[in-house]
Design a protein around this motif. Structure first.
Motif, PDB file in Angstrom:
ATOM      1  N   MET A 136      31.095  41.737  33.649  1.00  0.00           N
ATOM      2  CA  MET A 136      30.839  40.965  34.487  1.00  0.00           C
ATOM      3  C   MET A 136      31.952  39.341  34.675  1.00  0.00           C
ATOM      4  SD  MET A 136      28.838  40.301  37.427  1.00  0.00           S
ATOM      5  CE  MET A 136      28.048  40.902  37.218  1.00  0.00           C
ATOM      6  N   ALA A 137      32.101  38.975  32.818  1.00  0.00           N
ATOM      7  CA  ALA A 137      32.818  38.096  33.026  1.00  0.00           C
ATOM      8  C   ALA A 137      34.296  37.921  33.188  1.00  0.00           C
ATOM      9  CB  ALA A 137      32.681  37.108  31.355  1.00  0.00           C
ATOM     10  N   THR A 138      34.596  39.522  32.748  1.00  0.00           N
ATOM     11  CA  THR A 138      35.490  40.005  32.538  1.00  0.00           C
ATOM     12  C   THR A 138      36.164  39.836  34.149  1.00  0.00           C
ATOM     13  OG1 THR A 138      35.359  41.469  30.956  1.00  0.00           O
ATOM     14  CG2 THR A 138      37.458  41.722  32.419  1.00  0.00           C
ATOM     15  N   LEU A 139      35.569  39.942  35.975  1.00  0.00           N
ATOM     16  CA  LEU A 139      36.161  40.235  36.773  1.00  0.00           C
ATOM     17  C   LEU A 139      35.987  38.215  37.592  1.00  0.00           C
ATOM     18  CD1 LEU A 139      33.951  43.389  38.270  1.00  0.00           C
ATOM     19  CD2 LEU A 139      35.891  42.835  38.037  1.00  0.00           C
ATOM     20  N   PHE A 140      34.331  37.517  36.148  1.00  0.00           N
ATOM     21  CA  PHE A 140      34.439  36.270  37.237  1.00  0.00           C
ATOM     22  C   PHE A 140      35.232  34.985  36.165  1.00  0.00           C
ATOM     23  CE2 PHE A 140      30.307  36.900  39.171  1.00  0.00           C
ATOM     24  CZ  PHE A 140      30.599  36.797  40.885  1.00  0.00           C
ATOM     25  N   PHE A 141      35.200  35.548  35.556  1.00  0.00           N
ATOM     26  CA  PHE A 141      36.166  34.638  34.187  1.00  0.00           C
ATOM     27  C   PHE A 141      38.201  34.650  34.127  1.00  0.00           C
ATOM     28  CE2 PHE A 141      32.555  32.287  33.299  1.00  0.00           C
ATOM     29  CZ  PHE A 141      33.083  31.388  32.618  1.00  0.00           C
ATOM     30  N   ASN A 142      38.232  35.469  35.470  1.00  0.00           N
ATOM     31  CA  ASN A 142      39.741  35.619  35.393  1.00  0.00           C
ATOM     32  C   ASN A 142      39.918  35.499  36.757  1.00  0.00           C
ATOM     33  OD1 ASN A 142      41.193  36.562  33.174  1.00  0.00           O
ATOM     34  ND2 ASN A 142      39.279  38.110  33.602  1.00  0.00           N
ATOM     35  N   PRO A 143      41.512  34.653  37.162  1.00  0.00           N
ATOM     36  CA  PRO A 143      41.617  35.021  38.439  1.00  0.00           C
ATOM     37  C   PRO A 143      41.510  35.810  39.369  1.00  0.00           C
ATOM     38  CG  PRO A 143      43.484  33.762  37.192  1.00  0.00           C
ATOM     39  CD  PRO A 143      41.960  34.583  35.916  1.00  0.00           C
ATOM     40  N   GLN A 144      41.719  35.508  40.369  1.00  0.00           N
ATOM     41  CA  GLN A 144      40.945  37.042  41.545  1.00  0.00           C
ATOM     42  C   GLN A 144      42.183  37.800  41.744  1.00  0.00           C
ATOM     43  OE1 GLN A 144      38.818  34.975  45.617  1.00  0.00           O
ATOM     44  NE2 GLN A 144      40.568  33.782  44.933  1.00  0.00           N
ATOM     45  N   GLU A 145      43.751  37.696  41.480  1.00  0.00           N
ATOM     46  CA  GLU A 145      44.519  38.367  40.857  1.00  0.00           C
ATOM     47  C   GLU A 145      44.459  39.584  40.117  1.00  0.00           C
ATOM     48  OE1 GLU A 145      45.696  34.868  43.857  1.00  0.00           O
ATOM     49  OE2 GLU A 145      45.201  35.144  41.605  1.00  0.00           O
ATOM     50  N   VAL A 146      43.934  39.120  38.969  1.00  0.00           N
ATOM     51  CA  VAL A 146      43.765  39.511  37.849  1.00  0.00           C
ATOM     52  C   VAL A 146      42.807  40.120  37.943  1.00  0.00           C
ATOM     53  CG1 VAL A 146      42.494  39.404  35.295  1.00  0.00           C
ATOM     54  CG2 VAL A 146      44.960  37.556  36.403  1.00  0.00           C
ATOM     55  N   ALA A 147      41.742  40.244  37.985  1.00  0.00           N
ATOM     56  CA  ALA A 147      40.165  40.541  39.253  1.00  0.00           C
ATOM     57  C   ALA A 147      40.257  42.063  39.653  1.00  0.00           C
ATOM     58  CB  ALA A 147      39.296  39.817  39.005  1.00  0.00           C
ATOM     59  N   ILE A 148      41.496  41.583  41.188  1.00  0.00           N
ATOM     60  CA  ILE A 148      41.509  43.484  41.523  1.00  0.00           C
ATOM     61  C   ILE A 148      42.601  44.316  40.736  1.00  0.00           C
ATOM     62  CG2 ILE A 148      43.123  43.719  43.678  1.00  0.00           C
ATOM     63  CD1 ILE A 148      42.847  41.216  45.120  1.00  0.00           C
ATOM     64  N   HIS A 149      43.010  43.528  39.764  1.00  0.00           N
ATOM     65  CA  HIS A 149      44.104  44.861  38.548  1.00  0.00           C
ATOM     66  C   HIS A 149      43.468  45.091  38.081  1.00  0.00           C
ATOM     67  CE1 HIS A 149      48.323  43.942  39.148  1.00  0.00           C
ATOM     68  NE2 HIS A 149      48.446  43.235  40.485  1.00  0.00           N
ATOM     69  N   GLN A 150      41.955  44.659  37.545  1.00  0.00           N
ATOM     70  CA  GLN A 150      41.028  45.324  36.644  1.00  0.00           C
ATOM     71  C   GLN A 150      40.650  45.883  37.507  1.00  0.00           C
ATOM     72  OE1 GLN A 150      40.062  44.198  33.300  1.00  0.00           O
ATOM     73  NE2 GLN A 150      40.682  43.011  33.146  1.00  0.00           N
ATOM     74  N   LEU A 151      40.229  46.069  38.438  1.00  0.00           N
ATOM     75  CA  LEU A 151      39.294  46.882  39.269  1.00  0.00           C
ATOM     76  C   LEU A 151      40.964  48.703  39.672  1.00  0.00           C
ATOM     77  CD1 LEU A 151      37.298  44.784  41.619  1.00  0.00           C
ATOM     78  CD2 LEU A 151      36.300  46.091  39.568  1.00  0.00           C
ATOM     79  N   PHE A 152      41.678  48.257  39.565  1.00  0.00           N
ATOM     80  CA  PHE A 152      42.751  48.661  40.456  1.00  0.00           C
ATOM     81  C   PHE A 152      42.858  49.666  39.010  1.00  0.00           C
ATOM     82  CE2 PHE A 152      44.472  47.009  44.446  1.00  0.00           C
ATOM     83  CZ  PHE A 152      43.193  47.292  45.446  1.00  0.00           C
ATOM     84  N   HIS A 153      43.029  49.128  37.753  1.00  0.00           N
ATOM     85  CA  HIS A 153      43.986  49.747  37.656  1.00  0.00           C
ATOM     86  C   HIS A 153      43.100  49.934  35.408  1.00  0.00           C
ATOM     87  CE1 HIS A 153      47.523  49.823  38.807  1.00  0.00           C
ATOM     88  NE2 HIS A 153      47.755  48.278  39.066  1.00  0.00           N
TER      89      HIS A 153
END
Length: 852
Positions: A433-450
């Motif tokens: 959860m912190a990986t998604l919230f405590f990152n810029p939104q563009e980084v969170a999108i890359h996390q979900l994509f890759h």
């Protein structure tokens, strides 16, 4: 429909000022600022996209040879290139400072969380995060107070502008400065907003202002540049700027061109397409050049095409059974499109209610309340992010394979695997959860994509619900904010949740990144309802053409599903603002109506030769932006010509304007004889030009004046009155052209008139440059010093009117009228009967404006 019944005459209100309508207060110069904030603005104007082919314009056209035309075109291409480069630099500026402030905030707060997780001082870490976020949001909100138009994404306003509606302050330099600086603080402040939407607005402002070489905000910035001083040229540059903004935001020059065509421009010409694409390419590669050099220190490598890039979707080399998507997956994509359309419609419904609440309860109050609301949203968002990351996240094992590829880079060139957060987890695990919230939104999108198998279904579900509610609440607060990135991130979490369910519960062998991408497209399509341009934008952002079919199907299904319940989010906000936007097509019921059913018959018109006092009276007592130039049809014109010089001038003008068959034949013969071909010269040799007799002219006039109604002996210098009888109001008038309000005011201020004992030839002449010198801020009639003018002087408006505007007959179907308005970019459309009469019971003027 926006073009019906809009030539409204305004009566003076003698009652108390509190009972006056906002329109009447505007006319009387008593508009109150608080009243403007309570109600949707009604001072929108339409763009004059149709060229006014008056005598000054024709003089310029006659002096334009091929060499000058090529020079003019070369200057336009240079300006288009300059607009693209400027937008690329603006994108670089925003991206650099957003990353700088975001990295500073997360580094300080992240270090504090790691230390306080052992010492038990997490409240201090929360206060640090609140201090960062609320300070940034306070700055962004104050900037919006300086220029309220800078709030939001600006896409609804730019879409309205490209549709042909001019919104006050939307393309000013002050709006640009508040928008650019405000959006970087809003994004860095942790609100669920994006910087891509404001980039489109910023690009449109650059396109509108750069070719003008002057500024209203900084009046000293002004150069003598006489070109492109019309709404037609300005709207074309705005189209290019908006497209370049999309291209810079997503690295999608083709998608930007299609966005300007699909979502914005009501009227489009083929020559504009190539210029818009060139401008989009210039913006994309300018931003790519500098970002690649700054992030990789490899100048000229062109590895980061846009502010938001989805990275490379690729199966790992060792997994031969992996496919990005298969035909079986299309069924799930359709279902995801339906769910995305439903969720998008629900999002739009909630946001519409919030927007109405703000208009009724927040905007009418002191402006400081808007800042308080923005700070409240920031505080709640920060607390939710912090508490959810600390309490709702799950610790995931780091030993599992984390990516399909060896290394996946985000849009800034940072390894995605280096952005995971280990809050409250052991050294070999991390907090999803912190990986998604405590990152810029563009980084969170890359996390979900890759990232592969890193987020639990519970975490994705909670993240989607929280992000959905907070982003819906945030869109509309008084900060510059975009909606693309929050919608993509929200939809990506939903798509990743579907992928986890299919893989874990059903045991399907699928590529999770594809489902995350389709989920992002489905939710974004359900919110904004874009099809062609959004499909191309997503394909260009993924750099994977094989995704074309699933993305297109998903967006189509999401749009069809959402349209069953409500409109797209941008269209909803356009309606809430009261903008008279022309849709793509008319309603089915409108085909039953004709132009005579929707026109405004109560005309306010001027004569070819009109006294100054009459023009001043008309301009001060009406809010129309154009006036038909007419002459009356009289039986006893010869007697009138003997009695009054003013009436005589008007009657002579009408007689010279009416073409007889003999006169038209002579004109054709003279035109044919000017050609070198002997056949054309000999066509008229045997045809004797017979001058019509006075009796013949009288017969012609009787044929034209087929309607003879009783009317008073009214002098043409008298203004039309609301007290006229029906016979006076609907007496036959011959239509000669249209004259704009700005042109009449310009003539009066410059003293273009002649005395009654003089000929109209003695009237001063204005050049095309003098007529357009004050564009786009033409003087107002209330700026006119009446002491400097003789009210008995006469103004000859015929050299400056538009002699050949588009016209329709009273029996024209509304669908045809609508298509003419939209495709030709018209502002006014006179309704004229078969013999050229305007102003009777079946003819009048249609207008695109709220006030014609």
């Amino acid at each position: 429909m926006a073009c019906c019944r809009s030539c409204l005459c305004c009566q003076c209100c003698c009652g108390d000022a509190e009972t006056r309508t906002p329109e009447e207060l505007t006319i009387l110069g008593e508009t109150r600022e608080e009243e403007d904030e309570i109600l949707p603005r009604k001072d929108y104007e339409s763009l004059d996209y149709d060229r006014c082919t008056n005598e000054p314009y024709m003089e310029v056209l006659e002096g334009l040879d091929n060499k000058k035309a090529k020079k003019y075109e070369a200057v336009k291409w240079m300006l288009v290139f300059a607009i693209g480069v400027s937008i690329g630099v603006v994108g670089l500026f925003v991206d650099f400072f957003v990353r700088l402030f975001t990295q500073l905030k997360f580094s300080v707060v992240g270090k504090s969380v790691e230390e306080c997780s052992e010492k038990g001082c997490l409240a201090l870490s929360l206060l640090e995060l609140l201090a960062f976020n609320m300070t940034f949001i306070f700055i962004a909100s104050v900037l919006v107070l300086i220029e309220p138009v800078a709030a939001g994404s600006g896409i609804p306003e730019i879409k309205s502008y490209l549709n042909g509606v001019k919104i006050p302050g939307i393309v000013r330099l002050r709006t640009f400065m508040c928008k650019v600086v405000g959006v970087l603080f809003a994004v860095a402040g942790g609100l669920f907003v994006g910087k891509e939407g404001p980039m489109i607005h910023s690009g449109a402002i650059v396109g509108a202002g750069l070719p003008q070489f002057q500024s209203i905000t900084f009046k000293k910035i002004q150069f003598h540049f006489p070109y492109f001083r019309s709404d037609r040229d300005k709207r074309d540059f705005v189209s290019a700027g908006a497209a370049a903004g999309v291209a810079a935001a997503f690295g999608a020059p083709i998608g930007g061109t299609l966005f300007s065509l699909e979502e914005g421009s009501s009227f489009w010409n083929q020559a504009l397409t190539w210029k818009v694409l060139f401008c989009s390419m210039s913006a994309t590669f300018t931003l790519n050049f500098f970002r690649s050099g700054i992030n990789y220190n490899k100048w000229g490598s062109f590895q980061l095409p846009g502010l938001l890039n989805f990275g490379e979707f690729k199966c790992s080399d060792g997994d031969k059974a992996c496919h990005l998507w298969t035909a079986v997956d299309l069924a799930f994509f359709v279902l995801m499109g339906i769910v995305g359309g439903l969720l998008g419609a629900f999002f739009n419904c909630i946001n519409k209610r919030l927007a109405r609440y703000r208009m009724k309860n927040v905007h009418p109050k002191a402006r400081g309340v808007r800042v308080v609301e923005s700070l409240l949203v920031s505080m709640v968002t920060t607390v939710v992010i912090f508490v959810a990351s600390m309490t709702l996240g799950e610790c995931r094992d780091l030993s599992a394979p984390t990516t399909h590829n060896a290394t996946v880079l985000d849009s800034g060139g940072v390894d995605v695997n280096s952005t995971i957060r280990q809050f409250f987890c052991s050294n070999k695990s991390y907090n999803d959860m912190a990986t998604l919230f405590f990152n810029p939104q563009e980084v969170a999108i890359h996390q979900l994509f890759h990232q592969e198998a890193t987020f639990s279904p519970v975490t994705l579900s909670l993240f989607f619900v929280l992000y959905f509610l907070l982003s819906c609440w945030t869109y509309g607060v008084s900060v510059p904010s975009g909606l693309f990135v929050p919608s993509l991130l929200c939809g990506a979490s939903l798509g990743r949740l579907v992928a986890n369910v299919l893989k874990i519960n059903l045991g399907m062998h699928i590529y999770s990144g594809t489902f995350a991408l389709i989920g992002a497209a489905a939710f974004l399509g359900g919110v904004v309802r874009m099809t062609i341009s959004l499909t191309v934008i997503l394909i260009e952002s993924t750099n994977e053409i094989t995704y074309g079919l699933p993305i297109m199907i998903t967006l189509m299904v999401a749009k069809w599903t959402g349209d069953f319940f409500n409109k797209g989010i941008y269209d909803i906000h356009i309606l809430l603002k009261g903008v008279p936007l022309l849709e793509w097509e008319t309603e089915v019921e409108m085909d039953k109506l004709t132009a005579s059913d929707i026109m405004e018959p109560n005309l306010t018109y001027v004569y070819p030769h009109t006294r100054v006092q009459s023009l001043v009276s008309i301009l001060r007592t009406t809010v129309h932006h154009a006036f038909p130039v007419v002459t009356e049809n009289r039986d006893n014109e010869r007697e009138f010509m003997k009695g009054n010089i003013l009436i005589s001038n008007n009657i002579r003008y009408k007689k010279t304007s009416v073409l007889t068959r003999a006169g038209e034949q002579r004109r054709r013969c003279q035109s044919m004889k000017s050609y070198p071909s002997s056949e054309l010269r000999n066509v008229c040799d045997d045809q004797a030009a017979v001058e019509p007799t006075e009796e013949g002219q009288d017969i012609l006039q009787q044929m034209l004046e087929r309607r003879h109604m009783p009317y008073p002996n009214l002098y043409p210098d008298q203004s039309p009155s609301e007290d006229w009888t029906m016979e006076e109001r609907f007496r036959p008038l011959t239509f000669h052209g249209l004259i704009l309000r700005s042109q009449l005011v310009n003539l009066l201020i410059r003293g273009v008139c002649y005395a009654e004992n003089q000929s109209s030839a003695s009237q001063p002449r204005l050049s095309f440059g003098e007529m357009t010198e004050d564009y786009p801020r033409f003087p107002d009639i209330h700026d006119l010093d009446l002491a400097l003018l003789n009210p008995r002087m006469i103004v000859d408006v015929t050299p400056y009117m538009h002699p050949s505007p588009y016209t329709v007959s009273p029996n024209t179907h509304v669908s045809q009228v609508f298509n003419l308005f939209r495709t030709m970019g018209l502002r006014h459309l006179p309704v004229v009967n078969a013999v050229g009469e305007v102003g009777d019971s079946t003819t009048s003027v249609l207008s695109h404006d709220i006030y014609a």
